[in-house]
Design an enzyme around this catalytic site. Sequence first.
Site, mmCIF file in Angstrom:
data_model
loop_
_atom_site.group_PDB
_atom_site.id
_atom_site.type_symbol
_atom_site.label_atom_id
_atom_site.label_comp_id
_atom_site.label_asym_id
_atom_site.label_seq_id
_atom_site.Cartn_x
_atom_site.Cartn_y
_atom_site.Cartn_z
ATOM 1 N N GLY A 21 0.660 -1.171 -0.015
ATOM 2 C CA GLY A 21 0.088 0.451 -0.008
ATOM 3 C C GLY A 21 1.078 0.920 0.347
ATOM 4 N N ARG A 25 7.623 2.000 1.019
ATOM 5 C CA ARG A 25 7.895 0.037 1.322
ATOM 6 C C ARG A 25 8.033 -0.490 -0.232
ATOM 7 N NH1 ARG A 25 3.195 -2.785 4.428
ATOM 8 N NH2 ARG A 25 3.081 -1.284 5.378
ATOM 9 N N ARG A 44 2.014 11.466 -8.403
ATOM 10 C CA ARG A 44 1.191 11.308 -6.740
ATOM 11 C C ARG A 44 2.371 10.184 -5.565
ATOM 12 N NH1 ARG A 44 -4.744 11.668 -6.877
ATOM 13 N NH2 ARG A 44 -5.312 13.165 -9.000
ATOM 14 N N ARG A 88 -0.475 -8.390 -4.028
ATOM 15 C CA ARG A 88 -0.912 -7.429 -3.031
ATOM 16 C C ARG A 88 0.339 -8.084 -1.438
ATOM 17 N NH1 ARG A 88 -2.557 -3.921 0.816
ATOM 18 N NH2 ARG A 88 -3.908 -4.190 2.393
ATOM 19 N N SER A 91 -0.513 -5.370 5.290
ATOM 20 C CA SER A 91 -1.021 -5.332 6.509
ATOM 21 C C SER A 91 -2.525 -6.091 6.741
ATOM 22 C CB SER A 91 -0.842 -4.579 7.682
ATOM 23 O OG SER A 91 -1.133 -3.222 6.820
ATOM 24 N N ASP A 204 -2.242 -5.283 13.818
ATOM 25 C CA ASP A 204 -2.970 -5.189 14.775
ATOM 26 C C ASP A 204 -3.894 -6.342 15.442
ATOM 27 O OD1 ASP A 204 -3.588 -3.161 12.739
ATOM 28 O OD2 ASP A 204 -5.538 -3.772 13.593
ATOM 29 N N ARG A 217 6.126 -1.701 10.807
ATOM 30 C CA ARG A 217 5.564 -1.554 9.555
ATOM 31 C C ARG A 217 6.465 -1.806 8.515
ATOM 32 N NH1 ARG A 217 0.686 -0.218 12.311
ATOM 33 N NH2 ARG A 217 0.779 1.859 11.699
HETATM 34 N N1 HPA Z 1 -8.866 -2.217 9.059
HETATM 35 C C1 HPA Z 1 -8.367 -2.290 8.059
HETATM 36 N N2 HPA Z 1 -7.960 -1.961 7.321
HETATM 37 C C2 HPA Z 1 -6.270 -2.670 8.436
HETATM 38 C C3 HPA Z 1 -5.930 -2.986 9.749
HETATM 39 C C4 HPA Z 1 -7.946 -2.659 10.138
HETATM 40 O O1 HPA Z 1 -7.928 -2.827 11.439
HETATM 41 N N3 HPA Z 1 -5.059 -3.083 9.851
HETATM 42 C C5 HPA Z 1 -4.344 -2.792 8.951
HETATM 43 N N4 HPA Z 1 -5.002 -2.626 7.829
#
Ligand code: HPA
Length: 235
Positions: A21, A25, A44, A88, A91, A204, A217
Site C-alpha cells: 500500500g 515500502r 502522485r 499485494r 498489512s 494489529d 510496519r
Molecule cells: N482495518 C482495516 N485495514 C487494516 C487494519 C484494520 O484494522 N489494520 C491494517 N489494515
Amino acid sequence: MKNTPHINQTAEIAETILLPGDPLRAKFIAENFLSDVEQFNAVRNILGFTGTYKNKKISVMGTGMGNPSIGIYSYELINIFGVKNLIRVGSCGAIKKEINLYDIILAQGSCSDSRYADQFKLLGNISPIASFDLLHKAYLTAQELNIKPYVGNVFATDIFYADMEESLKWAELGVLAAEMESTALYLNAMRYNANALAILTVSDNLVTHEETTAQERQTAFTNMINLALETAIKL
Ligand code: HPA
C-alpha cells in the site's frame, strides 16, 4: 513507454508485480530485495520500480490505501501495461483472538462492504477470490520457508475508522482479518484475466488491541516479502 493519468512510465514494468500500500515500502523492497533497479513511476508519489530477483524481472509499486486506489492502479497495470501477476503485500487487522501480530495470511477470498462489484451489474453476489495458481504456489513456498500461513477469507472494508465496529461480526463466519484492498484487486484480476493474491501480515489485532508501530510496519515484513518474491520466481 505508455502514459495514463496515474502512471507516467519511465522504465519497463514486469509481468509480475508486488503491491504494497505504502509507496515508501515499495522503495524499501526495491532497494533491499531487488538488483538493477529502475524507477518506472513517480506520479502522485506512487513510486514504482522494476528490478531483478534471482534472474527474474519483478516490479514493485505502491497502491495507496483502499479499494478505489488499488482499483485504479491494478486496472491500469493489467489493461495498459500488460501485468499478469499481481501480488499485494500488505498489512491487516486480525479479527480472531488467536491470530498473532506478524502472522501471515493468504487471502483466499475477499468479502467486502465495498460497492466495487456493482459495476458488473450481476444479478447476485460474486465471490472475489485469489488466483488458485498463485495461492497454491504461495502456500507451497511458505512451507519451504518454514512459514505457517493462515489461509481463508478476509474482509476488505472501505471504513478504517468505523462509527460502529462491525468487522468482528465477520469473524463469526470464519473471516480472518480486515484490510482494505483485496476486493478491488481480485475483481479486476478476475474481470481482466490476470492473477492476483493478497499476502498479508498482521499489524494489529482488533480483538486484543495489540498493535505494531509504523516504524515496525515499514521494516519488519521481511518474511512476507521473501514469501512473495520466492512465489514470484515460480511463475
Ligand atoms: N482495518 C482495516 N485495514 C487494516 C487494519 C484494520 O484494522 N489494520 C491494517 N489494515
